[in-house]
Design a protein around this motif. Structure first.
Motif, PDB file in Angstrom:
ATOM      1  N   PRO A 160       0.773  -1.167   0.136  1.00 55.71           N
ATOM      2  CA  PRO A 160      -0.028   0.116   0.189  1.00 55.71           C
ATOM      3  C   PRO A 160       0.920   1.269  -0.043  1.00 55.71           C
ATOM      4  CG  PRO A 160      -0.782  -1.393   1.719  1.00 55.71           C
ATOM      5  CD  PRO A 160       0.551  -2.097   1.125  1.00 55.71           C
ATOM      6  N   VAL A 161       1.745   1.350   0.899  1.00 57.98           N
ATOM      7  CA  VAL A 161       2.808   2.513   0.876  1.00 57.98           C
ATOM      8  C   VAL A 161       3.472   2.554  -0.490  1.00 57.98           C
ATOM      9  CG1 VAL A 161       4.798   3.551   1.971  1.00 57.98           C
ATOM     10  CG2 VAL A 161       3.107   2.180   3.421  1.00 57.98           C
ATOM     11  N   MET A 162       4.012   1.536  -0.897  1.00 58.23           N
ATOM     12  CA  MET A 162       4.794   1.826  -2.239  1.00 58.23           C
ATOM     13  C   MET A 162       4.038   2.122  -3.264  1.00 58.23           C
ATOM     14  SD  MET A 162       8.068   0.907  -1.913  1.00 58.23           S
ATOM     15  CE  MET A 162       8.357   1.614  -0.316  1.00 58.23           C
ATOM     16  N   GLU A 163       2.719   1.356  -3.492  1.00 54.84           N
ATOM     17  CA  GLU A 163       1.998   1.545  -4.709  1.00 54.84           C
ATOM     18  C   GLU A 163       1.164   3.008  -4.731  1.00 54.84           C
ATOM     19  OE1 GLU A 163       0.272  -2.018  -5.185  1.00 54.84           O
ATOM     20  OE2 GLU A 163       1.834  -2.948  -6.002  1.00 54.84           O
ATOM     21  N   LYS A 164       0.405   3.097  -3.610  1.00 52.02           N
ATOM     22  CA  LYS A 164      -0.502   4.308  -3.498  1.00 52.02           C
ATOM     23  C   LYS A 164       0.191   5.551  -3.098  1.00 52.02           C
ATOM     24  CE  LYS A 164      -4.632   1.719  -3.537  1.00 52.02           C
ATOM     25  NZ  LYS A 164      -4.490   0.417  -2.654  1.00 52.02           N
ATOM     26  N   LEU A 165       1.156   5.467  -2.046  1.00 55.89           N
ATOM     27  CA  LEU A 165       1.704   6.661  -1.628  1.00 55.89           C
ATOM     28  C   LEU A 165       2.655   7.054  -2.582  1.00 55.89           C
ATOM     29  CD1 LEU A 165       0.867   7.933   0.798  1.00 55.89           C
ATOM     30  CD2 LEU A 165       2.578   6.921   2.153  1.00 55.89           C
ATOM     31  N   LEU A 166       3.693   6.324  -2.859  1.00 53.61           N
ATOM     32  CA  LEU A 166       5.077   6.618  -3.839  1.00 53.61           C
ATOM     33  C   LEU A 166       4.754   6.178  -5.224  1.00 53.61           C
ATOM     34  CD1 LEU A 166       7.720   5.309  -1.273  1.00 53.61           C
ATOM     35  CD2 LEU A 166       6.615   7.664  -1.292  1.00 53.61           C
ATOM     36  N   GLY A 167       3.545   5.751  -5.660  1.00 50.92           N
ATOM     37  CA  GLY A 167       3.471   5.167  -7.173  1.00 50.92           C
ATOM     38  C   GLY A 167       4.529   4.132  -7.672  1.00 50.92           C
ATOM     39  N   LEU A 168       5.137   3.497  -6.746  1.00 50.03           N
ATOM     40  CA  LEU A 168       6.332   2.578  -7.211  1.00 50.03           C
ATOM     41  C   LEU A 168       5.831   1.112  -7.072  1.00 50.03           C
ATOM     42  CD1 LEU A 168       9.197   4.025  -4.598  1.00 50.03           C
ATOM     43  CD2 LEU A 168       8.696   4.665  -7.357  1.00 50.03           C
ATOM     44  N   PRO A 169       6.669   0.196  -7.773  1.00 52.18           N
ATOM     45  CA  PRO A 169       5.977  -1.160  -7.764  1.00 52.18           C
ATOM     46  C   PRO A 169       6.465  -1.836  -6.592  1.00 52.18           C
ATOM     47  CG  PRO A 169       8.067  -0.962  -9.111  1.00 52.18           C
ATOM     48  CD  PRO A 169       7.494   0.530  -8.899  1.00 52.18           C
ATOM     49  N   ARG A 170       5.645  -2.806  -6.111  1.00 55.23           N
ATOM     50  CA  ARG A 170       5.799  -3.237  -4.801  1.00 55.23           C
ATOM     51  C   ARG A 170       7.040  -3.689  -4.259  1.00 55.23           C
ATOM     52  NH1 ARG A 170       1.476  -7.676  -3.470  1.00 55.23           N
ATOM     53  NH2 ARG A 170      -0.072  -6.163  -4.420  1.00 55.23           N
ATOM     54  N   ASP A 171       7.831  -4.366  -5.359  1.00 53.56           N
ATOM     55  CA  ASP A 171       9.145  -4.872  -5.118  1.00 53.56           C
ATOM     56  C   ASP A 171      10.072  -3.774  -5.097  1.00 53.56           C
ATOM     57  OD1 ASP A 171       9.176  -4.211  -7.586  1.00 53.56           O
ATOM     58  OD2 ASP A 171      10.043  -6.175  -8.395  1.00 53.56           O
ATOM     59  N   ALA A 172       9.621  -2.614  -5.182  1.00 54.96           N
ATOM     60  CA  ALA A 172      10.876  -1.507  -4.820  1.00 54.96           C
ATOM     61  C   ALA A 172      11.125  -1.400  -3.438  1.00 54.96           C
ATOM     62  CB  ALA A 172      10.522  -0.158  -5.420  1.00 54.96           C
ATOM     63  N   ILE A 173      10.499  -2.111  -2.506  1.00 53.38           N
ATOM     64  CA  ILE A 173      10.814  -1.871  -0.990  1.00 53.38           C
ATOM     65  C   ILE A 173      12.180  -2.664  -0.857  1.00 53.38           C
ATOM     66  CG2 ILE A 173       9.509  -4.349  -0.704  1.00 53.38           C
ATOM     67  CD1 ILE A 173       9.842  -1.289   1.817  1.00 53.38           C
ATOM     68  N   ALA A 174      12.468  -3.664  -1.756  1.00 54.55           N
ATOM     69  CA  ALA A 174      13.936  -4.406  -1.485  1.00 54.55           C
ATOM     70  C   ALA A 174      14.995  -3.517  -1.454  1.00 54.55           C
ATOM     71  CB  ALA A 174      14.072  -5.529  -2.367  1.00 54.55           C
ATOM     72  N   PRO A 175      15.245  -2.427  -2.518  1.00 54.19           N
ATOM     73  CA  PRO A 175      16.250  -1.640  -2.454  1.00 54.19           C
ATOM     74  C   PRO A 175      16.092  -0.778  -1.244  1.00 54.19           C
ATOM     75  CG  PRO A 175      15.293  -1.644  -4.568  1.00 54.19           C
ATOM     76  CD  PRO A 175      14.553  -2.546  -4.029  1.00 54.19           C
ATOM     77  N   ILE A 176      14.856  -0.299  -1.189  1.00 59.53           N
ATOM     78  CA  ILE A 176      14.889   0.728  -0.201  1.00 59.53           C
ATOM     79  C   ILE A 176      15.498   0.248   1.273  1.00 59.53           C
ATOM     80  CG2 ILE A 176      13.325   2.133   1.337  1.00 59.53           C
ATOM     81  CD1 ILE A 176      11.862   2.711  -1.510  1.00 59.53           C
ATOM     82  N   LEU A 177      14.962  -0.936   1.378  1.00 52.23           N
ATOM     83  CA  LEU A 177      15.377  -1.322   2.733  1.00 52.23           C
ATOM     84  C   LEU A 177      16.867  -1.778   2.766  1.00 52.23           C
ATOM     85  CD1 LEU A 177      12.587  -3.896   3.794  1.00 52.23           C
ATOM     86  CD2 LEU A 177      13.079  -1.762   4.690  1.00 52.23           C
ATOM     87  N   ILE A 178      17.551  -2.263   1.798  1.00 57.69           N
ATOM     88  CA  ILE A 178      19.031  -2.634   1.388  1.00 57.69           C
ATOM     89  C   ILE A 178      19.595  -1.237   1.882  1.00 57.69           C
ATOM     90  CG2 ILE A 178      20.559  -3.298  -0.199  1.00 57.69           C
ATOM     91  CD1 ILE A 178      19.176  -5.611   1.440  1.00 57.69           C
ATOM     92  N   GLY A 179      18.932  -0.264   1.167  1.00 59.98           N
ATOM     93  CA  GLY A 179      19.510   0.955   1.584  1.00 59.98           C
ATOM     94  C   GLY A 179      20.292   1.239   3.083  1.00 59.98           C
ATOM     95  N   PHE A 180      19.898   0.381   3.891  1.00 64.41           N
ATOM     96  CA  PHE A 180      20.369   0.421   5.215  1.00 64.41           C
ATOM     97  C   PHE A 180      21.704  -0.213   5.277  1.00 64.41           C
ATOM     98  CE2 PHE A 180      20.673  -1.661   9.583  1.00 64.41           C
ATOM     99  CZ  PHE A 180      20.782  -0.691  10.201  1.00 64.41           C
ATOM    100  N   LEU A 181      22.018  -1.282   4.522  1.00 66.92           N
ATOM    101  CA  LEU A 181      23.513  -1.690   4.443  1.00 66.92           C
ATOM    102  C   LEU A 181      24.244  -0.602   3.558  1.00 66.92           C
ATOM    103  CD1 LEU A 181      23.037  -5.516   3.179  1.00 66.92           C
ATOM    104  CD2 LEU A 181      23.741  -4.335   5.614  1.00 66.92           C
ATOM    105  N   ARG A 182      24.195  -0.210   2.304  1.00 67.57           N
ATOM    106  CA  ARG A 182      24.692   0.912   1.655  1.00 67.57           C
ATOM    107  C   ARG A 182      24.087   1.521   0.422  1.00 67.57           C
ATOM    108  NH1 ARG A 182      29.966   2.396   2.340  1.00 67.57           N
ATOM    109  NH2 ARG A 182      29.365   3.600   0.169  1.00 67.57           N
ATOM    110  N   LYS A 183      23.855   2.573   0.437  1.00 64.27           N
ATOM    111  CA  LYS A 183      22.993   3.509  -0.365  1.00 64.27           C
ATOM    112  C   LYS A 183      23.291   3.223  -1.825  1.00 64.27           C
ATOM    113  CE  LYS A 183      20.605   5.982   3.036  1.00 64.27           C
ATOM    114  NZ  LYS A 183      19.759   7.009   3.310  1.00 64.27           N
ATOM    115  N   ASP A 184      24.597   3.210  -2.112  1.00 65.53           N
ATOM    116  CA  ASP A 184      25.257   3.155  -3.387  1.00 65.53           C
ATOM    117  C   ASP A 184      24.617   1.615  -4.179  1.00 65.53           C
ATOM    118  OD1 ASP A 184      26.853   1.784  -1.796  1.00 65.53           O
ATOM    119  OD2 ASP A 184      28.686   2.816  -2.494  1.00 65.53           O
TER     120      ASP A 184
END
Lengths: 584, 90
Positions: A491-515
């Protein structure tokens, strides 16, 4: 163990003396407050010094050398100065480093140190600058009056360091009882009259430039030109290295090797997936394949490293030249609006390289409130060089205007959040009080050492995390964990941000390294539209600090404030992402 | 030639004077003193940023910038009846 503590006013060259004594390189710059924590190193007492039996040290003994942050007095006014005073407690001996061109001012701390009763010596550093400043010091007389060894030094070239060491046996406690400030100044007055002669010197061209760069109109013009040239040069050097060095190397030399390995490992096997990644149209794609040896090496080395080098080359030059404090003066009024003062520009600038030293550098700020605001703003609105390199590389490919949107969003967020925090947080921001150093032409070997120390720091810290990260990501994908998670956050990814739902993976992995996480945006099942890429990059950049930054934030702010800062980051980044999604 | 007392904040760019006193709280005085900003010191004002921004000045061989509020509490004896020196004289 016996320890020698280097004490002195800010920006007198303590860190360079430290490097000369220990061979350990620490970052030194031409502005007060580069050293905010102490650094320890070791030095062997040379065996050929006469009279060592009189000293607390034995020939060949390994002694600890401590580089303390600079301070004007032993009554600390900031966290960095507290550290300096703390260091003194364990000192077996003090080397008081003095800026020879400002003897009078520097002697105040010297007086206080002489009252501690700890054996001490004095290095009259920056000795080479006394001549053109019209300062002449009678070293022997000064030594006689102070009662401790006094040695002229030029730490950047190493001049006088041997002489300094040879005087260790003469180091003596300062035989002065604790006095009032006025009594100290009275003694300093006598010392100066006896041991220093000032002759008039004409203002040089560089000194005129110093004045011009803190005057409102000419200052802003110079600042604009410096910042413009700075970013131009970073891009020019970064892109040049990528286009002419890194890409040819990876395409012509590395790719054929990897192709052979790929054939041996059989595409489709588990080990191939982890090491090489997925083949794109039957070929290895250094960004999209996402294997440890393909993307895991290419992203940090070919895409990010050139920008890291370019950024730190330019930043180190500006630091050593002495420009940054002037920027602090020009921006003071603006920064007061967001609850900081001008000097907060230093941590913010450092943040454009890496947020970790930037958070540490907030120690130069006086109040807890300022430090909280600065830490939060840096974590959210100041993208590190690695992240910027990826934004240039991936988003820049689709058009410079999209990069501009990301930068503008981050800057606006930084500004608005600062304005809000300044309003809602109790307290006020203290006034600026800052010594502005003279411009100095950087010493090239010292400058390159510093750039190399920072580049090496990046390689040491980033490379293992990225390789491990790529490994973990591949495992998580093959276990299907991201799929489950994507369902929850859809819901957050698709409705709020207009992103595909699997974009959550990179956003969470950003915790390790953003590049690395930004690179993952290119590997999603459904390729992102430009708008989605902009939204995702912006959210990724601001959402949550990477683990390294998170750790220092926790240490510097404590659990409670860290949680507060994190909550702000998550909320604000989602808000900024949603707004971008609506208006783009 | 008579002297006029001025606040550092009110001095003209390039104007020269001698610090007469620091009219501030203990914290401000201790910090400025330790930095070498003390009564009796010759001071040259370099610049002032707009919107009550910081004031930069030269003292001995170094430059310091302090906030506008503090600059209002540094009292300087300037020579009066004399225009502020022009840029070429600085």
């Amino acid at each position: 163990m016996n320890s020698i503590v280097l004490m002195g006013n800010p920006n007198v060259g303590k860190s360079v003396v430290f490097y000369r004594l220990t061979g350990v390189h620490v970052i030194a710059s031409n502005y007060p407050g580069t050293t905010v924590a102490y650094t320890k190193g070791y030095m062997q007492i040379p065996g050929d010094i006469d009279g060592l039996e009189m000293s607390p040290f034995a020939p060949g003994e390994k002694v600890e050398i401590i580089d303390a942050p600079g301070t004007y007095t032993l009554e600390p006014t900031s966290k960095a100065e507290e550290v300096a005073v703390e260091m003194l407690k364990s000192a077996g001996m003090i080397i008081n480093i003095i800026d020879s061109t400002n003897l009078e001012r520097n002697l105040y701390l010297t007086m206080q140190l002489l009252e501690t009763g700890v054996p001490m010596m004095i290095a009259l550093n920056l000795w080479d600058e006394t001549k053109h400043r019209g300062v002449s010091i009678d070293v022997d007389k000064l030594e006689a009056l102070l009662g401790v060894p006094v040695v002229p030094t030029v730490a950047v070239t190493g001049e006088g360091i041997r002489e300094l060491l040879s005087r260790i046996p003469n180091a003596a406690p300062g035989k002065r009882r604790v006095r009032f400030a006025a009594q100290r100044w009275a003694e300093i007055g006598t010392l100066i009259r006896e041991a220093q002669t000032l002759t008039h010197h004409h203002h040089t061209l560089i000194e005129r430039l110093e004045d011009l760069s803190v005057r409102p109109v000419s200052g802003l013009a110079i600042a604009g030109a410096v910042i413009y040239l700075y970013f131009k040069a970073v891009r020019w050097i970064g892109e040049g290295l990528i286009g002419y060095v890194m890409e040819p190397f990876f395409e012509n030399i590395y790719a054929p090797l990897l192709d052979k390995l790929s054939a041996v490992l059989h595409p489709g096997s588990m080990i191939h997936g982890i090491l090489i990644g997925n083949l794109v149209d039957g070929k290895i794609d250094f960004v999209e394949s996402f294997g440890m040896l393909s993307t895991g090496i290419f992203v940090p080395v070919a895409m990010v490293l050139p920008y890291i080098f370019a950024f730190y080359l330019l930043l180190s030059f500006l630091e050593d030249f002495g420009y940054l404090p002037r920027l602090a003066v020009l921006l003071d009024t603006l920064l007061h609006r967001i609850g900081l003062h001008g000097y907060a520009i230093i941590p913010n600038m450092l943040g454009l390289g890496c947020n970790v030293p930037a958070i540490m550098a907030t120690r130069i700020l006086e109040s807890r409130r300022e430090r909280f605001i600065a830490c939060t703003l840096i974590s959210i609105g100041v993208p590190c060089a690695a992240l910027q390199a990826m934004i240039f590389g991936l988003v820049g490919e689709r058009g410079g205007q999209y990069v501009a949107v990301i930068y503008a969003t981050m800057f606006m967020t930084w500004l608005i959040l600062g304005l809000v925090l300044n309003q809602v947080m109790k307290g006020f921001s203290p006034e600026l009080i800052l010594e502005i150093p003279s411009y100095r032409v950087p010493n090239l070997p010292i400058l390159m050492k510093k750039v190399w120390a920072r580049v090496r720091g990046f390689l040491r810290e980033a490379l293992p995390v990225i390789l491990a990260g790529v490994f973990v990501v591949n495992i998580l994908y093959s276990l299907g964990l991201f799929g489950i998670l994507a369902g929850f956050t859809a819901p957050v990814m698709e409705k709020l941000l207009g992103l595909p739902r699997d974009a959550i993976a990179p956003i969470l992995i950003g915790f390790l390294r953003k590049d690395m996480a930004l690179g993952m945006l290119e590997t999603l099942d459904t390729p992102l539209s430009v708008k989605q890429l902009v939204v995702a990059s912006t959210v990724l950049a601001m959402f949550f600090p990477c683990i390294a930054t998170f750790t220092v934030l926790l240490r510097e702010l404590g659990v409670k404030d860290m949680l507060k800062a994190t909550l702000i980051m998550v909320t604000v980044s989602l808000a900024a992402g949603s707004i971008l999604n609506l208006i783009l | 030639m008579s002297k006029t007392r001025k606040r550092l904040a009110d001095m003209a760019d390039g104007e020269v004077g001698v610090i007469a006193g620091l009219d501030g709280g203990r914290g401000m005085v201790t910090r400025l003193h330790a930095m070498g900003v003390r009564p009796g010191k010759r001071i040259r004002k370099i610049s002032r940023q707009p919107l009550r921004g910081p004031v930069a000045f030269e003292i001995d061989n170094f430059c310091v910038a302090i906030g506008h509020g503090m600059a209002g509490r540094v009292i300087v004896n300037c020579r009066s009846g004399r225009r502020a020196p022009t840029k070429s004289e600085i």
